[in-house]
Design a protein around this motif. Structure first.
Motif, mmCIF file in Angstrom:
data_model
loop_
_atom_site.group_PDB
_atom_site.id
_atom_site.type_symbol
_atom_site.label_atom_id
_atom_site.label_comp_id
_atom_site.label_asym_id
_atom_site.label_seq_id
_atom_site.Cartn_x
_atom_site.Cartn_y
_atom_site.Cartn_z
ATOM 1 N N ILE A 209 0.870 -1.184 0.000
ATOM 2 C CA ILE A 209 0.000 0.000 0.000
ATOM 3 C C ILE A 209 0.900 1.225 0.000
ATOM 4 N N ALA B 239 -8.602 2.656 -2.663
ATOM 5 C CA ALA B 239 -7.650 1.687 -2.115
ATOM 6 C C ALA B 239 -8.377 0.530 -1.433
ATOM 7 N N VAL C 150 -1.464 0.943 -5.080
ATOM 8 C CA VAL C 150 -1.679 -0.242 -4.244
ATOM 9 C C VAL C 150 -1.475 -1.436 -5.165
ATOM 10 N N VAL D 116 1.166 -7.863 4.006
ATOM 11 C CA VAL D 116 0.680 -6.553 3.590
ATOM 12 C C VAL D 116 1.493 -5.483 4.304
ATOM 13 N N ALA E 7 2.315 -1.093 4.463
ATOM 14 C CA ALA E 7 1.908 0.266 4.096
ATOM 15 C C ALA E 7 3.081 1.186 4.348
ATOM 16 N N LEU F 72 -8.101 -3.456 -2.289
ATOM 17 C CA LEU F 72 -7.742 -4.493 -1.312
ATOM 18 C C LEU F 72 -8.800 -5.591 -1.252
ATOM 19 N N ALA G 90 -8.438 -0.880 5.975
ATOM 20 C CA ALA G 90 -7.639 -1.683 5.052
ATOM 21 C C ALA G 90 -7.451 -3.103 5.571
ATOM 22 N N CYS H 157 -4.012 4.641 -6.847
ATOM 23 C CA CYS H 157 -5.027 5.279 -5.997
ATOM 24 C C CYS H 157 -4.652 6.701 -5.604
ATOM 25 N N SER I 149 -8.704 -6.352 3.485
ATOM 26 C CA SER I 149 -7.732 -7.338 3.011
ATOM 27 C C SER I 149 -7.804 -8.647 3.777
#
Length: 502
Positions: A20, A67, A25, A88, A90, A71, A107, A47, A111
């Motif tokens: 992310i 975003a 993303v 994952v 960010a 996800l 998020a 995004c 996800s």
């Protein structure tokens, strides 16, 4: 049954990384965690989470919603591909925004995975590991330019140094400069005053990040470059700095090959050019090398066993290609020793880099055998030249492709794209012809089966290049085999001879 089939154990162990970032993303699913992981699915959605963050301090609602939808889509795709491990991360936008925690909570729900919010130092370290995983023995400085930040970190001897992070991502820079390239230049100059770039002098600068890859792609188009592979693409500092100035000055839409860059990224090219030009001006590197591998591959790399991390990435993927695509994997291994003896007999000095390229070529020599005989040379060249190889630069990639091309089509062929040959230089081209010619002899005498090459060596006796056939294999000595030996002997400056010994 696994979604990828049951052809190998590796195919039953897919792993996914979701990144992310401040601009995009992205989901990448790899066939398996290995020294040279093969991506089987790769999708990004721009995004723009970091757009206007520098002035508002917040992620926009529209960017967050986009975003979250991405996800949710990635979650379904991972389930469809039987992904059991998904990491994952960010980066800058989520860590710098006032509403970053709110976004991360949404998020994680979308996800279905915990999200690691990484610091600038951690991002730099992972980028360095990505470069280490994808380039052979890198020595220089890694620069990872994202939407929100620029990370710089020294790398040498397979280990990263301590990284620095600057709020100079292309979205952040566009925002802070209010869309003025001239203002952006001053911002970059002021902020990089705190960067220690003297250690970059006469070393390599490894450029990571989508905007820098887009710049390099445009640079390729301007040159009419014969390969469209970004990873390992090398540029001379003065040349790319001059090109960066052009990108800063003119409308992106007028650039050669601009259609290869997504419209959402085009207005950011000038800001990426500003940062790259300043790094070159301050650091004075020997070359700029594009790395398509970064944070995502760094995450995979640091999770490997230490012994696996020490493996040569090129030889790892070559061994995998040999195992999966050749008629006899053992024959490919024997070809390494057989050609090694020939190199010694011809008294050709061989650098460590030339040796590893020869080994890789031997392991890849039979990748095109399933194609129609008339197209095996072309199929092999395209497979090798355009594969997702790591641990090899573009001249090395051209050497591998042409060596196996000559193995199929012969040494008199001049149909190869001349620009591909130009990537190599005279010494490498000569070696490609010698090794390719040797392979032509080897495959005819052995039918690609193991056990024969160790008994049928090539040696130099006076002015003759001799192929020795033991009594059990004396019947293999045909006119066709002699003709192939003649081709090889000619490029070696010798005369051919087949001898039979009891």
């Amino acid at each position: 049954m696994n979604a990828f089939g049951n052809g190998s154990q590796a195919a039953r162990d897919p792993v996914a990384i979701i990144d992310i970032g401040s601009n995009s993303v992205r989901l990448v699913v790899y066939e398996a965690p290995s020294r040279a992981p093969t991506p089987v699915f790769n999708e990004k959605i721009l995004c723009g989470l970091g757009r206007n963050l520098a002035t508002t301090g917040r992620l926009s609602t529209d960017a967050m919603d986009q975003a979250i939808r991405a996800l949710a889509r990635f979650r379904v795709l991972c389930e469809a591909m039987d992904v059991t491990r998904c990491h994952v991360v960010a980066t800058a936008a989520a860590r710098d925004a006032a509403n970053g925690p709110e976004f991360l909570a949404r998020a994680e729900a979308a996800s279905g995975q915990p999200i690691e919010l990484i610091s600038g130092q951690r991002e730099a370290e992972l980028s360095a590991y990505g470069v280490i995983s994808g380039l052979y023995d890198p020595d220089g400085v890694v620069g990872d330019l994202g939407g929100g930040s620029l990370e710089l970190i020294d790398v040498k001897g397979g280990a990263p140094g301590r990284g620095l992070s600057f709020p100079l991502g292309v979205l952040a820079l566009q925002d802070a400069s209010k869309g003025s390239v001239r203002a952006a230049q001053k911002i970059v100059r002021d902020m990089l005053d705190g960067a220690e770039l003297k250690g970059l002098r006469n070393r390599s600068f490894y450029a990571v990040g989508g905007t820098w890859r887009a710049l390099a792609r445009l640079h390729m188009g301007q040159r009419g470059y014969p390969l469209h592979i970004m990873h390992g693409y090398s540029m001379q500092p003065r040349d790319i700095a001059d090109f960066a100035q052009i990108v800063e000055r003119i409308d992106a839409g007028s650039l050669e090959a601009i259609e290869s860059v997504s419209e959402a990224r085009r207005d950011l090219l000038a800001y990426g050019a500003v940062v790259l030009e300043e790094v070159i001006r301050r650091g004075r590197p020997r070359e700029i090398v594009v790395s398509a591998l970064g944070v995502r591959e760094g995450l995979l790399f640091e999770r490997l066993e230490a012994e696996t991390r020490r493996q040569d990435p090129l030889l790892s993927i070559a061994a995998e290609m040999n195992e999966r695509r050749s008629r006899s994997p053992r024959h490919g291994q024997e070809l390494i020793e057989w050609t090694g003896r020939l190199i010694a007999e011809l008294d050709l000095d061989e650098t460590p880099e030339e040796r590893r390229l020869r080994h890789a070529a031997c392991l890849m020599a039979d990748v095109g055998w399933r194609a129609h005989p008339d197209y095996r040379a072309e199929e092999s060249l395209n497979t090798i030249a355009h594969s997702t190889l790591t641990g090899v630069d573009h001249p090395g990639r051209a050497f591998l492709a042409l060596t196996v091309f000559y193995r199929h089509l012969g040494l008199a062929s001049d149909v190869v794209h001349p620009r591909l040959r130009e990537l190599m230089g005279a010494r490498a081209l000569d070696r490609a012809r010698i090794i390719g010619g040797a392979m032509r002899v080897a495959y005819l005498v052995s039918a690609a089966m193991p056990g024969i090459l160790p008994q049928t060596p090539l040696s130099v006796a006076g002015r003759h290049l001799e192929l020795t056939l033991p009594q059990a294999y004396a019947a293999l000595g045909s006119e066709r085999l002699l003709n192939r030996l003649k081709q090889l002997a000619r490029v070696a400056g010798l005369k051919p001879r087949i001898v039979s010994r009891g």
